[in-house]
Design a protein around this motif. Structure first.
Motif, PDB file in Angstrom:
ATOM      1  N   MET A 130       0.505  -1.424  -0.290  1.00 47.62           N
ATOM      2  CA  MET A 130      -0.059  -0.113   0.503  1.00 47.62           C
ATOM      3  C   MET A 130       1.048   1.153   0.069  1.00 47.62           C
ATOM      4  SD  MET A 130      -3.120   0.974   2.656  1.00 47.62           S
ATOM      5  CE  MET A 130      -3.539   0.053   1.474  1.00 47.62           C
ATOM      6  N   ASN A 131       0.186   1.764  -0.779  1.00 50.08           N
ATOM      7  CA  ASN A 131       1.415   3.823  -0.575  1.00 50.08           C
ATOM      8  C   ASN A 131       0.923   4.371  -0.012  1.00 50.08           C
ATOM      9  OD1 ASN A 131       2.813   6.291  -1.771  1.00 50.08           O
ATOM     10  ND2 ASN A 131       2.035   5.422  -3.570  1.00 50.08           N
ATOM     11  N   TYR A 132       2.174   4.677   0.804  1.00 52.09           N
ATOM     12  CA  TYR A 132       0.706   5.322   2.235  1.00 52.09           C
ATOM     13  C   TYR A 132       1.407   6.691   1.955  1.00 52.09           C
ATOM     14  CZ  TYR A 132       0.196   1.091   5.079  1.00 52.09           C
ATOM     15  OH  TYR A 132      -0.513   0.180   5.832  1.00 52.09           O
ATOM     16  N   ALA A 133       2.564   7.177   1.358  1.00 50.53           N
ATOM     17  CA  ALA A 133       3.466   8.017   1.170  1.00 50.53           C
ATOM     18  C   ALA A 133       2.236   8.469   0.765  1.00 50.53           C
ATOM     19  CB  ALA A 133       4.620   8.117   0.399  1.00 50.53           C
ATOM     20  N   ARG A 134       1.383   8.875  -0.482  1.00 47.75           N
ATOM     21  CA  ARG A 134       0.068   8.920  -1.423  1.00 47.75           C
ATOM     22  C   ARG A 134      -0.939   9.327  -0.888  1.00 47.75           C
ATOM     23  NH1 ARG A 134      -4.449   6.086  -3.493  1.00 47.75           N
ATOM     24  NH2 ARG A 134      -5.133   7.881  -5.343  1.00 47.75           N
ATOM     25  N   PHE A 135      -1.081   9.336   0.517  1.00 47.08           N
ATOM     26  CA  PHE A 135      -2.474   8.609   1.331  1.00 47.08           C
ATOM     27  C   PHE A 135      -1.233   9.898   2.381  1.00 47.08           C
ATOM     28  CE2 PHE A 135      -3.747   3.889   0.973  1.00 47.08           C
ATOM     29  CZ  PHE A 135      -4.714   4.852   0.131  1.00 47.08           C
ATOM     30  N   GLN A 136      -0.705  10.569   2.987  1.00 50.10           N
ATOM     31  CA  GLN A 136       0.005  11.240   4.059  1.00 50.10           C
ATOM     32  C   GLN A 136      -0.312  12.377   3.200  1.00 50.10           C
ATOM     33  OE1 GLN A 136       4.389   9.955   4.543  1.00 50.10           O
ATOM     34  NE2 GLN A 136       3.624   9.396   6.682  1.00 50.10           N
ATOM     35  N   LYS A 137       0.164  12.280   1.447  1.00 49.82           N
ATOM     36  CA  LYS A 137       0.270  13.784   0.751  1.00 49.82           C
ATOM     37  C   LYS A 137      -1.210  14.618   0.640  1.00 49.82           C
ATOM     38  CE  LYS A 137       1.312  15.731  -4.217  1.00 49.82           C
ATOM     39  NZ  LYS A 137       1.819  15.778  -4.929  1.00 49.82           N
ATOM     40  N   ILE A 138      -2.265  13.345   0.981  1.00 48.58           N
ATOM     41  CA  ILE A 138      -3.590  13.689   0.273  1.00 48.58           C
ATOM     42  C   ILE A 138      -4.265  14.501   1.875  1.00 48.58           C
ATOM     43  CG2 ILE A 138      -6.101  12.844   0.136  1.00 48.58           C
ATOM     44  CD1 ILE A 138      -4.884  10.778  -1.861  1.00 48.58           C
ATOM     45  N   ALA A 139      -3.563  13.614   3.293  1.00 44.56           N
ATOM     46  CA  ALA A 139      -4.469  13.832   4.139  1.00 44.56           C
ATOM     47  C   ALA A 139      -3.859  15.537   4.703  1.00 44.56           C
ATOM     48  CB  ALA A 139      -3.844  12.785   4.945  1.00 44.56           C
ATOM     49  N   LYS A 140      -2.525  15.869   3.474  1.00 44.07           N
ATOM     50  CA  LYS A 140      -1.740  17.237   4.400  1.00 44.07           C
ATOM     51  C   LYS A 140      -2.468  17.514   3.376  1.00 44.07           C
ATOM     52  CE  LYS A 140       2.829  19.464   4.328  1.00 44.07           C
ATOM     53  NZ  LYS A 140       4.164  19.522   4.485  1.00 44.07           N
ATOM     54  N   THR A 141      -2.542  17.506   1.972  1.00 42.95           N
ATOM     55  CA  THR A 141      -3.488  18.758   1.630  1.00 42.95           C
ATOM     56  C   THR A 141      -4.794  18.817   2.056  1.00 42.95           C
ATOM     57  OG1 THR A 141      -2.017  17.865  -0.731  1.00 42.95           O
ATOM     58  CG2 THR A 141      -3.888  19.087  -0.790  1.00 42.95           C
ATOM     59  N   GLN A 142      -5.455  18.243   2.282  1.00 40.43           N
ATOM     60  CA  GLN A 142      -7.146  18.221   2.476  1.00 40.43           C
ATOM     61  C   GLN A 142      -7.032  19.273   3.979  1.00 40.43           C
ATOM     62  OE1 GLN A 142      -9.957  17.355   1.346  1.00 40.43           O
ATOM     63  NE2 GLN A 142      -8.023  17.608  -0.472  1.00 40.43           N
ATOM     64  N   ILE A 143      -6.280  18.855   4.965  1.00 41.01           N
ATOM     65  CA  ILE A 143      -6.427  19.437   6.458  1.00 41.01           C
ATOM     66  C   ILE A 143      -5.506  20.945   6.128  1.00 41.01           C
ATOM     67  CG2 ILE A 143      -4.440  19.723   8.469  1.00 41.01           C
ATOM     68  CD1 ILE A 143      -4.824  16.575   8.271  1.00 41.01           C
ATOM     69  N   LYS A 144      -4.420  20.902   4.645  1.00 44.94           N
ATOM     70  CA  LYS A 144      -4.644  22.400   4.720  1.00 44.94           C
ATOM     71  C   LYS A 144      -5.321  23.455   4.005  1.00 44.94           C
ATOM     72  CE  LYS A 144      -0.716  25.074   2.561  1.00 44.94           C
ATOM     73  NZ  LYS A 144       0.236  25.754   1.501  1.00 44.94           N
ATOM     74  N   ALA A 148     -10.503  19.622  23.232  1.00 43.03           N
ATOM     75  CA  ALA A 148     -10.169  19.024  21.197  1.00 43.03           C
ATOM     76  C   ALA A 148      -9.860  18.683  21.267  1.00 43.03           C
ATOM     77  CB  ALA A 148     -10.417  20.719  21.514  1.00 43.03           C
ATOM     78  N   ILE A 149     -10.090  17.995  19.686  1.00 42.18           N
ATOM     79  CA  ILE A 149      -8.957  17.256  18.810  1.00 42.18           C
ATOM     80  C   ILE A 149      -8.523  17.742  17.804  1.00 42.18           C
ATOM     81  CG2 ILE A 149      -9.033  15.007  18.517  1.00 42.18           C
ATOM     82  CD1 ILE A 149     -10.691  14.026  19.453  1.00 42.18           C
ATOM     83  N   LEU A 150      -7.387  18.251  17.537  1.00 46.08           N
ATOM     84  CA  LEU A 150      -6.839  18.855  16.404  1.00 46.08           C
ATOM     85  C   LEU A 150      -6.023  17.198  16.055  1.00 46.08           C
ATOM     86  CD1 LEU A 150      -5.078  21.539  17.650  1.00 46.08           C
ATOM     87  CD2 LEU A 150      -6.453  21.698  16.416  1.00 46.08           C
ATOM     88  N   LEU A 151      -6.689  17.973  14.556  1.00 43.29           N
ATOM     89  CA  LEU A 151      -6.137  16.586  13.656  1.00 43.29           C
ATOM     90  C   LEU A 151      -5.056  16.929  12.893  1.00 43.29           C
ATOM     91  CD1 LEU A 151      -8.929  15.397  11.659  1.00 43.29           C
ATOM     92  CD2 LEU A 151      -7.733  13.972  13.136  1.00 43.29           C
ATOM     93  N   VAL A 152      -3.951  16.525  13.232  1.00 42.00           N
ATOM     94  CA  VAL A 152      -2.596  17.099  11.979  1.00 42.00           C
ATOM     95  C   VAL A 152      -2.561  15.851  10.784  1.00 42.00           C
ATOM     96  CG1 VAL A 152      -0.054  18.579  12.711  1.00 42.00           C
ATOM     97  CG2 VAL A 152      -2.668  18.264  14.646  1.00 42.00           C
ATOM     98  N   ASP A 153      -1.113  16.501  10.268  1.00 38.87           N
ATOM     99  CA  ASP A 153      -1.026  15.261   8.834  1.00 38.87           C
ATOM    100  C   ASP A 153       0.710  14.788   9.984  1.00 38.87           C
ATOM    101  OD1 ASP A 153       1.702  15.918   7.225  1.00 38.87           O
ATOM    102  OD2 ASP A 153       0.247  18.358   7.840  1.00 38.87           O
ATOM    103  N   GLY A 154       0.634  13.865   9.181  1.00 30.78           N
ATOM    104  CA  GLY A 154       2.137  12.776  10.353  1.00 30.78           C
ATOM    105  C   GLY A 154       3.298  13.593  10.064  1.00 30.78           C
ATOM    106  N   ILE A 155       3.346  14.197   9.064  1.00 32.26           N
ATOM    107  CA  ILE A 155       4.546  14.424   8.652  1.00 32.26           C
ATOM    108  C   ILE A 155       5.246  16.150   8.850  1.00 32.26           C
ATOM    109  CG2 ILE A 155       4.907  12.331   7.058  1.00 32.26           C
ATOM    110  CD1 ILE A 155       4.279  14.538   4.854  1.00 32.26           C
ATOM    111  N   SER A 156       4.471  16.763   9.422  1.00 31.14           N
ATOM    112  CA  SER A 156       4.668  17.997   9.661  1.00 31.14           C
ATOM    113  C   SER A 156       5.302  18.779  10.760  1.00 31.14           C
ATOM    114  CB  SER A 156       3.380  18.950   9.701  1.00 31.14           C
ATOM    115  OG  SER A 156       2.759  19.001   7.966  1.00 31.14           O
ATOM    116  N   LEU A 157       4.983  17.939  11.968  1.00 31.20           N
ATOM    117  CA  LEU A 157       5.686  18.279  13.295  1.00 31.20           C
ATOM    118  C   LEU A 157       6.783  17.747  13.544  1.00 31.20           C
ATOM    119  CD1 LEU A 157       2.542  17.663  15.274  1.00 31.20           C
ATOM    120  CD2 LEU A 157       3.594  19.977  15.208  1.00 31.20           C
ATOM    121  N   SER A 158       7.939  18.613  13.635  1.00 29.64           N
ATOM    122  CA  SER A 158       9.429  18.128  13.665  1.00 29.64           C
ATOM    123  C   SER A 158       9.652  17.060  14.443  1.00 29.64           C
ATOM    124  CB  SER A 158      10.546  19.345  13.743  1.00 29.64           C
ATOM    125  OG  SER A 158      10.151  19.531  15.279  1.00 29.64           O
ATOM    126  N   GLN A 159       9.071  17.181  15.688  1.00 31.07           N
ATOM    127  CA  GLN A 159       9.000  16.361  16.754  1.00 31.07           C
ATOM    128  C   GLN A 159       7.986  15.236  17.290  1.00 31.07           C
ATOM    129  OE1 GLN A 159      10.782  18.419  20.602  1.00 31.07           O
ATOM    130  NE2 GLN A 159      11.514  19.362  19.763  1.00 31.07           N
TER     131      GLN A 159
END
Length: 80
Positions: free
Chosen positions: A1-15, A69-80
């Motif tokens: 499964m191409n998880y990188a593709r789903f990460q990119k989609i999630a990041k785009t939609q969250i932004k 509250a719950i914040l949804l953040v993509d999995g690749i933007s936070l440095s820590q």
């Protein structure tokens, strides 16, 4: 499964539907005996996040309390 593709989609939609937030990370720090203070390192990351409402399951599981509250953040933007 191409998880990188789903990460990119999630990041785009969250932004697209979210808004910018700042996460601040504070280190434990070390005690400076000369100054008599604890020196901490603070780093900040500005990312996009979407605010969501907790589900009944999360309340009943004890993970969330009323007023949280719950914040949804993509999995690749936070440095820590």
């Amino acid at each position: 499964m191409n998880y990188a593709r789903f990460q990119k989609i999630a990041k785009t939609q969250i932004k697209r539907f979210g808004q910018p937030v700042i996460f601040r990370f504070v280190s434990e720090g070390e005690y400076d005996p000369i100054q008599g203070t604890v020196i901490r390192e603070i780093t900040e990351d500005q990312v996009y996040a979407v605010l969501t409402a907790p589900s009944t399951r999360e309340y009943s599981g004890g993970l969330i309390q009323v007023g949280d509250a719950i914040l949804l953040v993509d999995g690749i933007s936070l440095s820590q």
